[in-house]
Design a protein around this motif. Structure first.
Motif, short mmCIF file in Angstrom:
data_model
loop_
_atom_site.label_atom_id
_atom_site.label_comp_id
_atom_site.label_asym_id
_atom_site.label_seq_id
_atom_site.Cartn_x
_atom_site.Cartn_y
_atom_site.Cartn_z
N GLU A 79 0.82 -1.21 0.00
CA GLU A 79 0.00 0.00 0.00
C GLU A 79 0.86 1.26 0.00
N GLU A 80 1.95 1.26 0.76
CA GLU A 80 2.79 2.46 0.82
C GLU A 80 3.35 2.82 -0.56
N ALA A 81 3.73 1.79 -1.34
CA ALA A 81 4.25 2.06 -2.68
C ALA A 81 3.15 2.57 -3.60
N LYS A 82 1.94 2.04 -3.45
CA LYS A 82 0.84 2.52 -4.29
C LYS A 82 0.50 3.97 -3.98
N VAL A 83 0.64 4.37 -2.71
CA VAL A 83 0.40 5.77 -2.34
C VAL A 83 1.48 6.66 -2.96
N LEU A 84 2.76 6.25 -2.83
CA LEU A 84 3.86 7.05 -3.37
C LEU A 84 3.77 7.18 -4.88
N ILE A 85 3.61 6.05 -5.57
CA ILE A 85 3.56 6.08 -7.03
C ILE A 85 2.24 6.70 -7.50
N GLY A 86 1.18 6.52 -6.71
CA GLY A 86 -0.08 7.18 -7.05
C GLY A 86 0.07 8.69 -7.06
N MET A 89 1.97 9.59 -10.18
CA MET A 89 1.17 9.45 -11.40
C MET A 89 -0.10 10.29 -11.37
N GLU A 90 -0.39 10.90 -10.21
CA GLU A 90 -1.61 11.68 -10.00
C GLU A 90 -2.85 10.82 -10.11
N ASN A 91 -2.77 9.63 -9.52
CA ASN A 91 -3.90 8.69 -9.52
C ASN A 91 -4.09 8.08 -8.13
N HIS A 92 -5.32 7.65 -7.87
CA HIS A 92 -5.64 7.07 -6.57
C HIS A 92 -4.96 5.71 -6.42
N PRO A 93 -4.43 5.39 -5.24
CA PRO A 93 -3.77 4.10 -5.04
C PRO A 93 -4.63 2.89 -5.41
N ASP A 94 -5.95 3.01 -5.25
CA ASP A 94 -6.84 1.89 -5.57
C ASP A 94 -6.88 1.57 -7.05
N ASN A 95 -6.39 2.49 -7.88
CA ASN A 95 -6.39 2.29 -9.32
C ASN A 95 -5.04 1.82 -9.86
N ILE A 96 -4.15 1.42 -8.96
CA ILE A 96 -2.75 1.16 -9.36
C ILE A 96 -2.32 -0.26 -9.02
N ILE A 97 -1.55 -0.85 -9.94
CA ILE A 97 -0.81 -2.08 -9.69
C ILE A 97 0.67 -1.75 -9.78
N ILE A 98 1.44 -2.16 -8.76
CA ILE A 98 2.89 -1.99 -8.78
C ILE A 98 3.52 -3.27 -9.32
N TYR A 99 4.41 -3.11 -10.28
CA TYR A 99 5.07 -4.24 -10.93
C TYR A 99 6.56 -4.29 -10.54
N GLY A 100 7.36 -4.90 -11.42
CA GLY A 100 8.80 -4.96 -11.23
C GLY A 100 9.47 -3.69 -11.70
N ASN A 101 10.65 -3.80 -12.29
CA ASN A 101 11.45 -2.60 -12.56
C ASN A 101 11.11 -1.91 -13.88
N SER A 102 10.37 -2.54 -14.78
CA SER A 102 10.28 -2.03 -16.16
C SER A 102 8.85 -1.78 -16.61
N MET A 250 -11.17 3.12 -21.02
CA MET A 250 -10.52 3.26 -22.32
C MET A 250 -9.00 3.45 -22.23
N VAL A 251 -8.44 3.58 -21.04
CA VAL A 251 -7.02 3.94 -20.96
C VAL A 251 -6.25 3.03 -20.01
N TYR A 252 -5.03 2.70 -20.43
CA TYR A 252 -4.00 2.12 -19.57
C TYR A 252 -2.91 3.17 -19.42
N LYS A 253 -2.60 3.52 -18.19
CA LYS A 253 -1.58 4.55 -17.95
C LYS A 253 -0.36 3.90 -17.30
N PHE A 254 0.81 4.09 -17.91
CA PHE A 254 2.04 3.44 -17.46
C PHE A 254 3.03 4.48 -16.93
N ALA A 255 3.83 4.05 -15.95
CA ALA A 255 4.91 4.90 -15.45
C ALA A 255 5.90 4.03 -14.71
N SER A 256 7.07 4.60 -14.40
CA SER A 256 8.06 3.87 -13.61
C SER A 256 9.02 4.86 -12.99
#
Length: 437
Positions: A79-86, A89-102, A250-256
């Protein structure tokens, strides 16, 4: 010195001879300089070395919710990573999946899933006669090579100052149900550094595609990669705009964090609607029990929050600003007013886009290579490496040391001038020959 097109043939031939002498002196320097890939330099990587001390054998590796990061579990990330990356990315943590490095790996998985299983119950793309993708050009070469790998037909869409030609995008997606997606790098775009206008983002959100499984692949790779504190581009959040327009899926939003911390050891993320998340997790649960939670926790402990990340990116900008300035200064000093090229002046990101006279890009890149400077292959910014104008060259200023970069930029401008002069003289000779016939 005036525009090359306005010089007499004799003046241009004299100019060309002097430039070739200068070029030969560069060849004797035995240079080995690389401006081909958008990699962080060593000084940028050093900024994140403190992350190696954020965790050690004595610290508690338990998350706030009690998750032990050393063990299995946590399919969508801690959850902490989803909050930080959220926040990044300017998105709510509930809308995010955290993956590996790429994030590129996440995009590949997303395409692969659509090809094999379809999107939210639709026909798998591999079972269609010819799935198609729209590709704004110039664009990111790895997007295009990945799409080509899956056998998806790519349709170039020209970019303008507001982003992709939205009249063309709207028409094509409405007419053709085999168009299943579009690649977008909306902020500090690779390679032009251009940022989509607010109007363009909202037009994307209001698209009316013929295919109900059409998806916008929104690669926000440079969302916080500003070069200046006082000149920062802004775009509305595409997820919020799609939801507001009645197109939440309609959208997939990616970041890293690939160009925030360590490219080989960062964390990637996907943000999308709840419906898409349910569909993705069905596949993801068969692929993994969870990604590297220790690395996720390391990032959280290092940055603490988005403010720490922003301060970190300001230190990146301090390293990169002189490099972008050095390239722009060389272009201005050596090419401005000659009528032989145009270039972008981005407020962030990793690249400068240079446009030669038509038919010159490949030869410029080849000449630079022969003198010891490696550039991104001409044509790489187009699907199938086919730039119909042979004019786009991507300049990557980030990796070389500043003094090396200054030499490379000077040599690049010399190559542009030589090839442009030769092209103009060649065209004049052809015109004279045609007139005599």
């Amino acid at each position: 010195m005036g525009r090359y097109q306005e010089m007499t043939t004799q003046e241009l031939e004299n100019e060309l001879e002097q430039m070739k002498q200068e070029y030969r002196s560069y060849q004797k320097m035995d240079l080995r300089l690389d401006m081909s890939r958008g990699k962080p330099c060593t000084e940028q990587l050093d900024l994140s070395m403190g992350m190696m001390d954020a965790l050690n054998s004595q610290v508690d590796l338990t998350c706030e919710d009690g998750t032990d990061c050393r063990n299995y579990g946590g399919l969508s990330g801690i959850e902490e990573a989803k909050v930080l990356i959220g926040d990044m990315m300017e998105n709510h943590p509930d809308n995010i999946i955290i993956y590996g490095n790429s994030s590129l790996n996440v995009m590949y998985d997303t395409l692969s899933r659509a090809m094999l299983r379809g999107v939210m119950g639709s026909t798998p793309w591999s079972k269609l006669e010819k799935p198609k993708f729209l590709c704004p050009v110039p664009g990111y070469d790895r997007h295009f090579s990945m799409t080509e790998y899956f056998g998806i037909e790519m349709i170039p869409v020209p970019m303008n100052q507001e982003g992709p030609d939205m009249d063309m995008v709207e028409r094509l997606v409405a007419e053709d149900g085999l168009i299943k997606g579009i690649w977008c790098v909306p902020k500090y775009s690779n390679p032009s550094g251009l940022t989509y206008s607010e109007r363009t983002v909202r037009r994307f959100a209001r698209l009316k595609p013929a295919a109900n499984d059409f998806r916008i692949f929104w690669d926000n790779a440079y969302g916080i990669h500003h070069l200046y504190d006082d000149k920062q581009d802004y775009i509305p959040d595409i997820l919020a705009e799609c939801k507001r327009a009645g197109n939440p899926d309609m959208v997939y939003k990616f970041a890293s964090t690939s160009k925030v911390t360590f490219p080989g050891s960062g964390i990637a993320a996907l943000a999308t609607s709840q419906n898409n998340l349910v569909d993705i997790k069905k596949q993801l649960s068969q692929q993994t029990i969870g990604h590297d939670k220790v690395n996720q926790l390391r990032h959280v402990r290092f940055f603490k929050d988005i403010h720490g990340m922003i301060q970190h990116m300001q230190r990146h900008a301090e390293i990169l600003r002189p490099k972008f300035k050095a390239v722009d200064s060389a272009l201005e000093k050596n090419l401005a007013g000659l009528g032989v090229g145009e270039w972008s002046k981005p407020n962030g990101g990793y690249f400068i886009m240079f446009n030669t006279l038509p038919g010159c890009a490949k030869e410029v890149v080849l000449r630079a290579k022969k003198a010891g400077v490696t550039m991104t292959e001409a044509g790489a910014t187009w699907p199938y490496h086919e730039d119909p104008h042979d004019s786009d060259i991507r300049i990557a200023p980030t990796y070389p040391p500043l003094e090396d970069l200054k030499i490379a930029a000077e040599l690049f401008t010399l190559c542009v001038r030589i090839v442009s002069a030769e092209k103009i003289l060649e065209e004049r000779t052809a015109e004279t020959g045609n007139a005599e016939e």
